[in-house]
Design a protein around this motif. Structure first.
Motif, PDB file in Angstrom:
ATOM      1  N   GLU A  87     -13.478  18.483   2.951  1.00 43.97           N
ATOM      2  CA  GLU A  87     -13.828  19.655   3.759  1.00 43.97           C
ATOM      3  C   GLU A  87     -15.336  19.847   3.826  1.00 43.97           C
ATOM      4  O   GLU A  87     -15.882  20.140   4.882  1.00 43.97           O
TER       5      GLU A  87
ATOM      6  N   GLU B 203     -22.279  30.420  10.942  1.00 43.79           N
ATOM      7  CA  GLU B 203     -20.897  30.509  10.454  1.00 43.79           C
ATOM      8  C   GLU B 203     -20.531  29.265   9.658  1.00 43.79           C
ATOM      9  O   GLU B 203     -19.935  29.350   8.583  1.00 43.79           O
ATOM     10  N   ARG B 204     -20.885  28.089  10.154  1.00 42.46           N
ATOM     11  CA  ARG B 204     -20.570  26.835   9.457  1.00 42.46           C
ATOM     12  C   ARG B 204     -21.358  26.741   8.144  1.00 42.46           C
ATOM     13  O   ARG B 204     -20.848  26.232   7.152  1.00 42.46           O
TER      14      ARG B 204
ATOM     15  N   VAL C 167     -17.725  19.798   7.268  1.00 42.12           N
ATOM     16  CA  VAL C 167     -18.615  20.888   7.669  1.00 42.12           C
ATOM     17  C   VAL C 167     -20.057  20.393   7.746  1.00 42.12           C
ATOM     18  O   VAL C 167     -20.801  20.752   8.666  1.00 42.12           O
TER      19      VAL C 167
ATOM     20  N   THR D 154     -19.615  28.877   5.613  1.00 40.95           N
ATOM     21  CA  THR D 154     -18.418  28.161   5.171  1.00 40.95           C
ATOM     22  C   THR D 154     -18.789  27.075   4.165  1.00 40.95           C
ATOM     23  O   THR D 154     -18.108  26.907   3.145  1.00 40.95           O
TER      24      THR D 154
ATOM     25  N   GLN E 221     -20.408  18.688  11.004  1.00 38.98           N
ATOM     26  CA  GLN E 221     -20.503  19.658  12.098  1.00 38.98           C
ATOM     27  C   GLN E 221     -21.899  20.256  12.170  1.00 38.98           C
ATOM     28  O   GLN E 221     -22.452  20.419  13.257  1.00 38.98           O
TER      29      GLN E 221
ATOM     30  N   MET F 114     -22.965  29.750  15.672  1.00 35.62           N
ATOM     31  CA  MET F 114     -22.018  28.750  15.185  1.00 35.62           C
ATOM     32  C   MET F 114     -22.561  28.060  13.936  1.00 35.62           C
ATOM     33  O   MET F 114     -21.821  27.818  12.970  1.00 35.62           O
ATOM     34  N   THR F 115     -23.847  27.758  13.939  1.00 35.99           N
ATOM     35  CA  THR F 115     -24.483  27.128  12.782  1.00 35.99           C
ATOM     36  C   THR F 115     -24.438  28.057  11.578  1.00 35.99           C
ATOM     37  O   THR F 115     -24.122  27.621  10.456  1.00 35.99           O
TER      38      THR F 115
ATOM     39  N   PRO G 109     -13.039  26.749  14.020  1.00 38.62           N
ATOM     40  CA  PRO G 109     -13.972  25.651  13.745  1.00 38.62           C
ATOM     41  C   PRO G 109     -13.500  24.303  14.298  1.00 38.62           C
ATOM     42  O   PRO G 109     -14.314  23.479  14.684  1.00 38.62           O
ATOM     43  N   ASP G 110     -12.183  24.098  14.350  1.00 44.67           N
ATOM     44  CA  ASP G 110     -11.694  22.824  14.868  1.00 44.67           C
ATOM     45  C   ASP G 110     -11.873  22.706  16.377  1.00 44.67           C
ATOM     46  O   ASP G 110     -11.638  21.654  16.949  1.00 44.67           O
TER      47      ASP G 110
ATOM     48  N   LEU H 117     -14.891  23.534  17.755  1.00 47.22           N
ATOM     49  CA  LEU H 117     -16.329  23.672  17.866  1.00 47.22           C
ATOM     50  C   LEU H 117     -16.893  22.897  19.058  1.00 47.22           C
ATOM     51  O   LEU H 117     -17.690  23.427  19.835  1.00 47.22           O
TER      52      LEU H 117
END
Length: 181
Positions: A143, A116-117, A147, A120, A150, A113-114, A88-89, A91
């Motif tokens: 955190e 997965e985030r 997220v 999370t 992101q 990616m969306t 994720p870091d 991205l």
């Protein structure tokens, strides 16, 4: 930093050499993701040792020989894994590279990616409910906010996906300077 994932992904379209890979990262991301040439060449050496790439020496008359790098099947798997489920870091780097090497599935990669985030974020929010004592709740809030940022950014990229994919690659600084001279 999983430089090997980024380099493998940049090799998905076909063979390249270390200078070109470094120049692409530098031109596209500049100081946002600094890689030194020595890091690139050390990483490519490890990738060769690990069977992710194979090299072919290309003789040049007026310059030193070049090593042309080609992905192996194992290297392709590393590249695909990094693009779809990398750290994720990284991205922003993953999105930048996906724009260049996977234009035909750029939106699908953004969606993955969306997703997965978002998963999370749900896990973090659920864990936040049980954070008591100490500084855990505040740390978890940080955190969660990261997220959320992101996800907001990914949505803005998705809204401009067609424009971003159509945007030409950035030219390496060396090429720009040579043109001005």
């Amino acid at each position: 930093m999983a430089l090997s994932g980024a380099l493998a992904a940049l090799l998905l379209p076909g063979p390249s050499h270390g200078y070109e890979l470094h120049a692409t990262l530098e031109a596209e991301l500049g100081s946002l993701w600094v890689t030194r040439p020595s890091q690139v060449y050390l990483t490519l050496g490890r990738m060769t040792r690990d069977g992710l790439v194979v090299t072919q020496r290309i003789h040049q008359e007026t310059r030193p020989d070049r090593q042309l790098l080609t992905l192996t099947e194992a290297g392709r798997r590393v590249a695909e894994d990094w693009l779809t489920a990398g750290p994720p870091d990284e991205l922003v780097v993953r999105v930048a590279v996906a724009r260049l090497v996977a234009a035909d599935r750029f939106t699908a990669l953004l969606t993955a990616m969306t997703d997965e985030r978002t998963e999370t974020l749900h896990r973090l929010r659920a864990a936040r409910a049980s954070d008591i004592g100490g500084f855990r709740a505040e740390a978890r809030d940080a955190e969660i906010r990261a997220v959320e940022a992101q996800l907001h950014w990914l949505e803005s990229v998705r809204e401009r996906a067609d424009e971003l994919v159509a945007r030409p690659r950035a030219r390496p600084i060396d090429d720009q300077a040579a043109e001005l001279a």
